[in-house]
Write a protein that holds these residues in place. Structure first.
Motif, PDB file in Angstrom:
ATOM      1  N   ILE A   1       0.815  -1.213   0.000  1.00 30.86           N
ATOM      2  CA  ILE A   1       0.000   0.000   0.000  1.00 30.86           C
ATOM      3  C   ILE A   1       0.853   1.269   0.000  1.00 30.86           C
ATOM      4  O   ILE A   1       0.363   2.372   0.197  1.00 30.86           O
ATOM      5  N   GLY A   2       2.171   1.100  -0.224  1.00 26.98           N
ATOM      6  CA  GLY A   2       3.048   2.258  -0.391  1.00 26.98           C
ATOM      7  C   GLY A   2       3.754   2.748   0.843  1.00 26.98           C
ATOM      8  O   GLY A   2       4.491   3.738   0.785  1.00 26.98           O
ATOM      9  N   ASP A   3       3.560   2.079   1.987  1.00 29.79           N
ATOM     10  CA  ASP A   3       4.311   2.455   3.181  1.00 29.79           C
ATOM     11  C   ASP A   3       5.780   2.083   3.011  1.00 29.79           C
ATOM     12  O   ASP A   3       6.105   1.026   2.446  1.00 29.79           O
ATOM     13  N   VAL A   4       6.661   2.934   3.505  1.00 31.24           N
ATOM     14  CA  VAL A   4       8.105   2.725   3.356  1.00 31.24           C
ATOM     15  C   VAL A   4       8.714   2.415   4.717  1.00 31.24           C
ATOM     16  O   VAL A   4       8.511   3.160   5.684  1.00 31.24           O
ATOM     17  N   TYR A   5       9.456   1.325   4.774  1.00 31.22           N
ATOM     18  CA  TYR A   5      10.080   0.859   6.011  1.00 31.22           C
ATOM     19  C   TYR A   5      11.574   0.624   5.772  1.00 31.22           C
ATOM     20  O   TYR A   5      12.004   0.385   4.641  1.00 31.22           O
ATOM     21  N   PRO A   6      12.382   0.650   6.837  1.00 26.43           N
ATOM     22  CA  PRO A   6      13.805   0.332   6.697  1.00 26.43           C
ATOM     23  C   PRO A   6      14.042  -1.124   6.323  1.00 26.43           C
ATOM     24  O   PRO A   6      15.066  -1.472   5.761  1.00 26.43           O
ATOM     25  N   SER A   7      13.079  -1.995   6.671  1.00 27.47           N
ATOM     26  CA  SER A   7      13.160  -3.426   6.384  1.00 27.47           C
ATOM     27  C   SER A   7      11.747  -3.970   6.452  1.00 27.47           C
ATOM     28  O   SER A   7      10.891  -3.428   7.165  1.00 27.47           O
ATOM     29  N   GLY A   8      11.506  -5.062   5.738  1.00 27.58           N
ATOM     30  CA  GLY A   8      10.208  -5.696   5.829  1.00 27.58           C
ATOM     31  C   GLY A   8       9.941  -6.305   7.186  1.00 27.58           C
ATOM     32  O   GLY A   8       8.795  -6.592   7.531  1.00 27.58           O
ATOM     33  N   PHE A   9      11.004  -6.491   7.972  1.00 27.66           N
ATOM     34  CA  PHE A   9      10.884  -7.083   9.299  1.00 27.66           C
ATOM     35  C   PHE A   9      10.908  -6.034  10.412  1.00 27.66           C
ATOM     36  O   PHE A   9      10.861  -6.377  11.579  1.00 27.66           O
ATOM     37  N   LEU A  10      11.008  -4.760  10.024  1.00 27.16           N
ATOM     38  CA  LEU A  10      11.049  -3.668  11.001  1.00 27.16           C
ATOM     39  C   LEU A  10       9.868  -2.736  10.748  1.00 27.16           C
ATOM     40  O   LEU A  10       9.952  -1.788   9.952  1.00 27.16           O
ATOM     41  N   PRO A  11       8.733  -2.969  11.393  1.00 24.67           N
ATOM     42  CA  PRO A  11       7.504  -2.232  11.086  1.00 24.67           C
ATOM     43  C   PRO A  11       7.431  -0.850  11.729  1.00 24.67           C
ATOM     44  O   PRO A  11       6.475  -0.511  12.435  1.00 24.67           O
ATOM     45  N   VAL A  12       8.456  -0.040  11.484  1.00 23.24           N
ATOM     46  CA  VAL A  12       8.458   1.362  11.908  1.00 23.24           C
ATOM     47  C   VAL A  12       8.426   2.188  10.627  1.00 23.24           C
ATOM     48  O   VAL A  12       9.403   2.234   9.874  1.00 23.24           O
ATOM     49  N   ARG A  13       7.307   2.819  10.388  1.00 22.53           N
ATOM     50  CA  ARG A  13       7.021   3.467   9.107  1.00 22.53           C
ATOM     51  C   ARG A  13       7.778   4.774   8.948  1.00 22.53           C
ATOM     52  O   ARG A  13       7.793   5.617   9.837  1.00 22.53           O
ATOM     53  N   GLY A  14       8.413   4.942   7.776  1.00 22.59           N
ATOM     54  CA  GLY A  14       9.097   6.190   7.484  1.00 22.59           C
ATOM     55  C   GLY A  14       8.232   7.171   6.724  1.00 22.59           C
ATOM     56  O   GLY A  14       8.488   8.379   6.744  1.00 22.59           O
ATOM     57  N   GLY A  15       7.200   6.664   6.040  1.00 19.73           N
ATOM     58  CA  GLY A  15       6.328   7.515   5.238  1.00 19.73           C
ATOM     59  C   GLY A  15       5.583   6.661   4.239  1.00 19.73           C
ATOM     60  O   GLY A  15       5.622   5.426   4.301  1.00 19.73           O
ATOM     61  N   ASN A  16       4.904   7.321   3.286  1.00 16.09           N
ATOM     62  CA  ASN A  16       4.143   6.610   2.262  1.00 16.09           C
ATOM     63  C   ASN A  16       4.362   7.298   0.923  1.00 16.09           C
ATOM     64  O   ASN A  16       4.314   8.538   0.846  1.00 16.09           O
ATOM     65  N   VAL A  17       4.587   6.518  -0.124  1.00 14.91           N
ATOM     66  CA  VAL A  17       4.909   7.096  -1.431  1.00 14.91           C
ATOM     67  C   VAL A  17       3.710   7.780  -2.067  1.00 14.91           C
ATOM     68  O   VAL A  17       3.874   8.499  -3.066  1.00 14.91           O
ATOM     69  N   ARG A  18       2.515   7.584  -1.519  1.00 10.60           N
ATOM     70  CA  ARG A  18       1.354   8.311  -2.010  1.00 10.60           C
ATOM     71  C   ARG A  18       1.328   9.736  -1.451  1.00 10.60           C
ATOM     72  O   ARG A  18       0.598  10.593  -1.955  1.00 10.60           O
ATOM     73  N   GLU A  19       2.144   9.970  -0.415  1.00 14.13           N
ATOM     74  CA  GLU A  19       2.110  11.265   0.263  1.00 14.13           C
ATOM     75  C   GLU A  19       3.379  12.088   0.040  1.00 14.13           C
ATOM     76  O   GLU A  19       3.348  13.321   0.067  1.00 14.13           O
ATOM     77  N   GLU A  20       4.511  11.412  -0.155  1.00 14.48           N
ATOM     78  CA  GLU A  20       5.776  12.105  -0.412  1.00 14.48           C
ATOM     79  C   GLU A  20       6.689  11.188  -1.195  1.00 14.48           C
ATOM     80  O   GLU A  20       6.444   9.987  -1.310  1.00 14.48           O
ATOM     81  N   SER A  21       7.747  11.743  -1.730  1.00 15.85           N
ATOM     82  CA  SER A  21       8.604  10.962  -2.611  1.00 15.85           C
ATOM     83  C   SER A  21       9.408   9.923  -1.827  1.00 15.85           C
ATOM     84  O   SER A  21       9.741  10.120  -0.649  1.00 15.85           O
ATOM     85  N   LEU A  22       9.716   8.827  -2.499  1.00  7.12           N
ATOM     86  CA  LEU A  22      10.549   7.800  -1.892  1.00  7.12           C
ATOM     87  C   LEU A  22      11.905   8.368  -1.506  1.00  7.12           C
ATOM     88  O   LEU A  22      12.450   8.048  -0.444  1.00  7.12           O
TER      89      LEU A  22
END
Length: 396
Positions: free
Chosen positions: A313-334
């Motif tokens: 769904i476009g959420d960006v994380y440091p790792s797939g195993f670390l569920p601390v969200r950095g942002g979402n590509v629908r809201e700001e650039s990768l």
């Protein structure tokens, strides 16, 4: 700008500034999958989420990855099962036309056959990763939650080699599968893979119900893998302290010291070593082997530091195993998320690390599994509980 360096241990450094661009981007195209694997991070289910990135959003994401510039990140398409997306082949082709190197990690379901593998290759993917968690169908299929996955994996391996895809074999390492490693190593050596990637369990998703190795057992597995590394190209995921083990062993051998006497491997190491010697993989003893020779020297990247994960769904994380969200590509650039989000910036600042990871002389080479620290303590800057090493500056 970071320069390319290689220590006596042959750990590799990337040739660019990891704070400006990732080396690899993993994109979870969908969480839909027809398997029910015991370790599944995504807790995948058969049906697709209606909120997935659609075709146009997916193309925009791939364009953003390409816009990081040269050298462009490696893109791995994963899931769930990427074959559940009808636009998969078109997106592979689009990515390839952007100059991106594309690898794919499909599930061993009936969707994975010679025809689909050939279409993956023809669309422009260069590599495929397939999972093999045991050397027998009973154990592997039990781990994957669906009968027939072992046989389909073996068929997919042959099909991938036939069409010309580079092959990576993934193996999940838990208490239930660790004894299978020598037999799997024998199979992997026969497949002539580009990489054997071992995933050390992070207890998240369905993996919360599995039992991980102890710290000492993890070290024993690392010693075993180091023995195999001159003969099989090995990568270890969510276990950066494997790089520290390589440093230690190489340093001791350079000094002419017996590493087994100083590092004192345990029973699991000797059991694995005895078992693997039944197969025609290695020559000589662990003590006599050339410690500096490795088919695939480990690359020094870590969660958020050369590595990024994008959810379905476009959420960006440091790792797939670390569920601390950095942002979402629908809201700001990768690019903005990777360079400037709090979690990514924190992970790249070793001075923020806590406990023994914060004072460890190997933290710039290792850094510990931030995912495992988070899964076991809720603190992604804390200690990696599977590391037994006591730093020289530690009060422990």
């Amino acid at each position: 700008m970071e320069t390319s360096t290689r220590s006596a241990s042959t750990n590799r450094q990337v040739k660019f500034d990891r704070s400006m661009r990732p080396f690899i981007v993993i994109w979870e195209m969908t969480q839909a999958c027809d398997l029910a694997c015991k370790h599944c991070r995504a807790e995948a289910s058969p049906n697709r989420n209606s909120n997935e990135l659609d075709f146009e959003e997916s193309k925009s994401l791939l364009q953003e990855i390409s816009d990081f510039g040269l050298p462009r990140p490696l893109v791995v398409l994963t899931g769930g099962d990427p074959l559940k997306r009808e636009d998969l082949y078109e997106l592979i082709s689009f990515a390839r036309n952007l100059g991106l190197a594309v690898a794919i990690a499909p599930s061993a379901t009936p969707l994975l056959n010679f025809e689909s593998i050939e279409k993956i290759h023809n669309a422009g993917a260069s590599a495929i990763s397939l999972s093999l968690d045991a050397a027998s169908k009973e154990i592997h299929d039990g781990f994957r939650g669906e009968p027939g996955t072992f046989d389909r994996t073996l068929e997919a391996i042959q099909s991938s080699k036939k069409v010309g895809l580079r092959l990576q074999i993934n193996t999940s390492v838990t208490q239930a599968t660790v004894s299978e490693l020598p037999k799997i190593a024998s199979m992997v050596a026969g497949f002539k893979v580009s990489t054997w990637s071992l995933f050390m369990l992070v207890q998240t998703g369905r993996g919360k119900d599995l039992v991980s190795l102890t710290g000492s057992e993890t070290e024993d597995v690392f010693y075993f893998l180091k023995d195999l590394s001159p003969y099989i190209p090995i990568k270890v995921t969510e276990a950066p302290h494997y790089r520290r083990v390589i440093e230690e062993r190489n340093q001791l051998v350079e000094l002419g010291k017996d590493w087994t006497h100083i590092l004192k491997p345990g029973k699991l190491y000797f059991d694995l070593r005895t078992e693997v010697e039944k197969y025609d993989i290695i020559s000589g003893s662990a003590i006599d082997s050339d410690e500096s020779t490795q088919k695939r020297p480990p690359l020094v990247i870590n969660s958020g530091n050369g590595f990024a994960f994008i959810s379905h769904i476009g959420d960006v994380y440091p790792s797939g195993f670390l569920p601390v969200r950095g942002g979402n590509v629908r809201e700001e650039s990768l690019s903005e998320i990777y360079k400037n989000s709090t979690v990514f910036r924190n992970l790249r600042d070793y001075s923020l690390y806590e406990g023994k990871c914060g004072v460890c002389e190997f933290n710039s080479v290792c850094g510990g599994s931030r995912s495992r620290a988070y899964s076991m303590s809720g603190n992604y800057l804390g200690d990696d509980p599977t590391c037994n090493y006591i730093p020289k500056n530690s009060n422990a």
